[in-house]
Structure formats: C-alpha cells, structure tokens
Write a protein that holds these residues in place. Structure first.
Motif, short mmCIF file in Angstrom:
data_model
loop_
_atom_site.label_atom_id
_atom_site.label_comp_id
_atom_site.label_asym_id
_atom_site.label_seq_id
_atom_site.Cartn_x
_atom_site.Cartn_y
_atom_site.Cartn_z
N SER A 12 23.15 -59.03 0.99
CA SER A 12 23.83 -60.29 1.27
C SER A 12 23.25 -61.04 2.46
O SER A 12 23.30 -62.26 2.51
CB SER A 12 25.32 -60.04 1.53
N THR A 13 22.70 -60.29 3.40
CA THR A 13 22.18 -60.91 4.63
C THR A 13 20.80 -60.35 4.97
O THR A 13 20.39 -59.32 4.45
CB THR A 13 23.12 -60.64 5.83
N GLY A 15 19.92 -58.87 7.63
CA GLY A 15 20.01 -57.60 8.32
C GLY A 15 20.32 -56.40 7.44
O GLY A 15 20.25 -55.26 7.89
N GLN A 16 20.67 -56.64 6.19
CA GLN A 16 21.00 -55.54 5.28
C GLN A 16 19.75 -55.05 4.55
O GLN A 16 18.83 -55.80 4.30
CB GLN A 16 22.02 -55.99 4.24
N THR A 17 19.78 -53.79 4.21
CA THR A 17 18.70 -53.20 3.43
C THR A 17 19.24 -52.82 2.05
O THR A 17 20.44 -52.67 1.87
CB THR A 17 18.12 -51.95 4.14
N VAL A 18 18.34 -52.69 1.11
CA VAL A 18 18.73 -52.25 -0.23
C VAL A 18 18.28 -50.82 -0.48
O VAL A 18 18.42 -50.32 -1.59
CB VAL A 18 18.18 -53.20 -1.33
N ARG A 19 17.79 -50.15 0.55
CA ARG A 19 17.24 -48.80 0.39
C ARG A 19 18.25 -47.84 -0.24
O ARG A 19 17.92 -47.10 -1.16
CB ARG A 19 16.77 -48.24 1.73
N HIS A 20 19.49 -47.83 0.27
CA HIS A 20 20.49 -46.89 -0.28
C HIS A 20 20.81 -47.21 -1.74
O HIS A 20 21.04 -46.31 -2.54
CB HIS A 20 21.77 -46.88 0.57
N GLN A 21 20.79 -48.50 -2.10
CA GLN A 21 21.03 -48.88 -3.50
C GLN A 21 19.90 -48.34 -4.38
O GLN A 21 20.14 -47.73 -5.42
CB GLN A 21 21.11 -50.39 -3.65
N ALA A 46 18.90 -61.09 0.93
CA ALA A 46 19.63 -62.08 1.73
C ALA A 46 20.19 -63.19 0.83
O ALA A 46 20.03 -64.38 1.11
CB ALA A 46 18.75 -62.64 2.84
N GLN A 47 20.83 -62.78 -0.26
CA GLN A 47 21.41 -63.72 -1.21
C GLN A 47 22.89 -63.42 -1.39
O GLN A 47 23.25 -62.28 -1.68
CB GLN A 47 20.72 -63.60 -2.57
N SER A 78 29.94 -55.10 -7.45
CA SER A 78 29.98 -56.23 -6.51
C SER A 78 28.58 -56.74 -6.17
O SER A 78 28.44 -57.85 -5.67
CB SER A 78 30.71 -55.86 -5.23
N ARG A 79 27.55 -55.94 -6.43
CA ARG A 79 26.18 -56.41 -6.17
C ARG A 79 25.78 -57.48 -7.17
O ARG A 79 24.87 -58.26 -6.91
CB ARG A 79 25.18 -55.26 -6.22
N LEU A 80 26.45 -57.54 -8.32
CA LEU A 80 26.11 -58.53 -9.34
C LEU A 80 26.57 -59.93 -8.96
O LEU A 80 25.83 -60.89 -9.13
CB LEU A 80 26.74 -58.15 -10.68
N ALA A 81 27.81 -60.04 -8.50
CA ALA A 81 28.37 -61.38 -8.26
C ALA A 81 29.64 -61.30 -7.44
O ALA A 81 30.25 -60.24 -7.31
CB ALA A 81 28.66 -62.06 -9.59
N ARG A 82 30.03 -62.45 -6.94
CA ARG A 82 31.31 -62.60 -6.25
C ARG A 82 32.20 -63.62 -6.95
O ARG A 82 33.32 -63.84 -6.53
CB ARG A 82 31.09 -63.02 -4.80
N LEU A 83 31.69 -64.23 -7.99
CA LEU A 83 32.45 -65.23 -8.75
C LEU A 83 32.77 -64.71 -10.14
O LEU A 83 31.89 -64.17 -10.81
CB LEU A 83 31.66 -66.54 -8.88
N GLY A 84 34.00 -64.89 -10.57
CA GLY A 84 34.41 -64.44 -11.90
C GLY A 84 33.57 -65.03 -13.01
O GLY A 84 33.22 -64.34 -13.97
#
Length: 118
Positions: A12-13, A15-21, A46-47, A78-84
């Motif tokens: 999302s930002t 500062g975040q990593t996707v390594r654990h994912q 960062a999206q 929740s990694r897919l989207a935040r909008l229904g």
C-alpha cells in the motif's frame, strides 16, 4: 496435470515490502508441488487497494479473462482491493474463467464471495 498459476501481491505504501506475501505464496506452492519459477507474478508497489486502475492488477484481470490461469494465489483477499465493485469485477472474472482464487489466509474460492460487492 499441470496447473497454470499466477500470484498477485501489493504493497500500500513505499515503506511496505511484499516479501512476506511472496514467501507465503512460494511456501504454498511448494506444498502443492508448484514450482515457484512457474508462477507468473503480478506486483503493484505503493498502490492503494482503493485504486481500481492498478496496472498489474488490470493486467491480471485481463489475463484471467483470457483464460490464462487455473489458479490465482494471493496472500490475503484484502490485497486485491478495498472497493466492493473492484472485488466484484475480480471475482466475476474468476468465476467466468473458472479460475480458483487461493488466499494464504482465507482459503480457496471458486465463486464470488458473499459481501464482495454483490
């Protein structure tokens, strides 16, 4: 039978990593005898999940719509989207293309989950 597998990860930002994912999805693949080198990775850095126009996410949906994958792995839904409406679009394409969505935290889904915008 060899399954075609894609994975979608998102931070999302900056500062975040996707390594654990990635690590969790690779571990799942190993348990399922899926070589992680054969997984097609779609990564949005960062999206916001509220942005339906994420480039890699759109590319994944287009590939799913074309029937390119048997399974799409995500770390959590929740990694897919935040909008229904974005969830709705993703899961409708998955259902139409008979693509199984495999979430590392939420399990396996073959149809639009209740509350995903429907």
């Amino acid at each position: 039978m060899s399954e075609t597998v894609a994975a979608y990860v998102r931070s999302s930002t900056e500062g975040q990593t996707v390594r654990h994912q990635r690590d969790d999805i690779r571990d799942w693949g190993n348990r399922e005898d899926i070589n992680s080198d054969s997984i097609d990775w779609y990564v949005d850095f960062a999206q916001s999940g509220a942005d339906p126009g994420r480039e890699q996410f759109e590319d994944l949906i287009n590939s799913m719509h074309a029937g390119a994958y048997d399974v799409v792995a995500v770390w959590e839904i929740s990694r897919l989207a935040r909008l229904g409406s974005t969830y709705q679009q993703f899961f409708e394409v998955a259902e139409e293309s008979e693509t199984i969505v495999q979430s590392q935290t939420d399990g396996s889904m073959k149809s639009v989950p209740v509350g995903a915008g429907n």
